[in-house]
Design an enzyme around this catalytic site. Sequence first.
Site, short mmCIF file in Angstrom:
data_model
loop_
_atom_site.label_atom_id
_atom_site.label_comp_id
_atom_site.label_asym_id
_atom_site.label_seq_id
_atom_site.Cartn_x
_atom_site.Cartn_y
_atom_site.Cartn_z
N ASN A 125 0.97 1.77 10.40
CA ASN A 125 1.23 0.73 9.09
C ASN A 125 0.40 -0.44 9.45
O ASN A 125 0.41 -1.27 10.39
CB ASN A 125 2.33 0.35 8.96
CG ASN A 125 3.26 1.56 8.20
OD1 ASN A 125 2.72 2.76 8.32
ND2 ASN A 125 4.26 1.30 7.51
N GLY A 140 4.49 -2.51 12.10
CA GLY A 140 4.19 -3.72 12.89
C GLY A 140 2.86 -3.51 13.93
O GLY A 140 2.75 -3.90 14.78
N ALA A 141 1.94 -2.82 13.24
CA ALA A 141 0.77 -2.44 14.01
C ALA A 141 -0.22 -3.51 13.78
O ALA A 141 -1.33 -3.72 14.69
CB ALA A 141 0.23 -1.00 13.75
N HIS A 174 7.08 -6.71 12.61
CA HIS A 174 6.42 -7.15 11.19
C HIS A 174 5.62 -8.33 11.34
O HIS A 174 6.15 -9.17 12.05
CB HIS A 174 7.27 -7.03 10.19
CG HIS A 174 7.58 -5.63 9.96
ND1 HIS A 174 8.90 -5.33 9.99
CD2 HIS A 174 7.24 -4.49 9.34
CE1 HIS A 174 9.39 -3.87 9.79
NE2 HIS A 174 8.26 -3.51 9.55
N GLY A 175 4.39 -8.38 10.68
CA GLY A 175 3.85 -9.73 10.84
C GLY A 175 3.00 -10.10 12.03
O GLY A 175 2.70 -9.00 12.91
N THR A 206 -0.51 -7.15 7.51
CA THR A 206 -0.93 -8.62 7.75
C THR A 206 -2.33 -8.91 7.95
O THR A 206 -2.70 -9.72 7.35
CB THR A 206 0.17 -9.23 9.14
OG1 THR A 206 1.44 -8.92 8.72
CG2 THR A 206 -0.20 -10.82 9.11
N ASP A 239 6.75 1.38 0.67
CA ASP A 239 6.97 0.75 1.92
C ASP A 239 8.30 -0.04 1.83
O ASP A 239 8.43 -0.73 1.09
CB ASP A 239 5.70 0.13 2.45
CG ASP A 239 6.11 -0.19 3.95
OD1 ASP A 239 6.65 0.30 4.73
OD2 ASP A 239 5.51 -1.50 4.08
N HIS A 240 9.43 0.43 2.83
CA HIS A 240 10.92 -0.10 2.89
C HIS A 240 11.34 -0.20 1.36
O HIS A 240 12.06 -1.24 1.09
CB HIS A 240 10.36 -1.47 3.44
CG HIS A 240 9.93 -1.57 4.95
ND1 HIS A 240 10.96 -1.45 5.79
CD2 HIS A 240 8.80 -1.79 5.43
CE1 HIS A 240 10.31 -1.45 7.14
NE2 HIS A 240 8.85 -1.51 6.86
#
Length: 288
Positions: free
Chosen positions: A229, A208-209, A179-180, A232, A82-83
């Site tokens: 995805n 960022g889901a 994200h987060g 968090t 990822d990333h």
Amino acid sequence: MGLVTSTKYLLHARDNKYAICAFNIHNLETLKAVTSTSFESNSPVILQATPGTVRFAGADYLVAMAKTAADKYNIPIVMHLDHGEDYNMVLECLRAGFTSIMIDGSKHPYTENISIVKKVVELSHALGVPVEAELGTIGGVEDDLSIMGDGVYTNPEVAFDFIEKTGVDSLAVAIGTCHGLYKKKPQLDYVRLAEIRKLVSIPLVLHGASDLLDESVKKCIELGISKVNIATELKIAFSAAVQTVYYEKPAENDPRKLFTPAIDAMKAVVKNKINLVGSADKVTRISH
């Protein structure tokens, strides 16, 4: 059945209006929570690790654990970077046996992003491994990833050009997620997502889901998202469960008694997300 690549499963999700969850893992406990629940739900699953997690746990350890789960549960399990931040990280993960790669060149100028992604696509495709890229930038902070501000939304016409020039297999799109955790209610650009879906055929990815309303996730899937995805929310469930044990039993020093409630808490999150995206009971259908 061993680890699998993601292409077949994401295309099935795209064609049948559901999505597959990609859960960020960090250690044995997070992996066990995700894979055991996916097995119980008869769902394909994508395990993913950021560069920070690869450095923390080791690419070889992550692959070995994922392979063990794939053999134990006999469901489709993908091991995804990822990333990915650079060519060397990608190479390390491919050598270790990752079956899916994301290379994130979105912070670079457009032409440089194309160059970075194209190089990784050539390497990964030679090994039969699909590649995800990102166009636009998704804001927020997660793990070792930090993007200041709200990000830059994906331009549909540019997305078409980007895919044509890179040969990428899936695309993370920026439509207002971050994200987060969200500091304010996100304003998702559903019209933009629909326009991107009309112009491109490859699976689209929602980063960022975590912390998004269920109805927002469902609408994104209806409009063309095939991979969702989640990171968090798993970390929060894990840490909250461990903290509860310490609160109730401050002298507890047995990791097994700390981590068992944490696994159970994460399993609840995983089950909820699998049901939300509609991937439960899809394994047999995909196989046939």
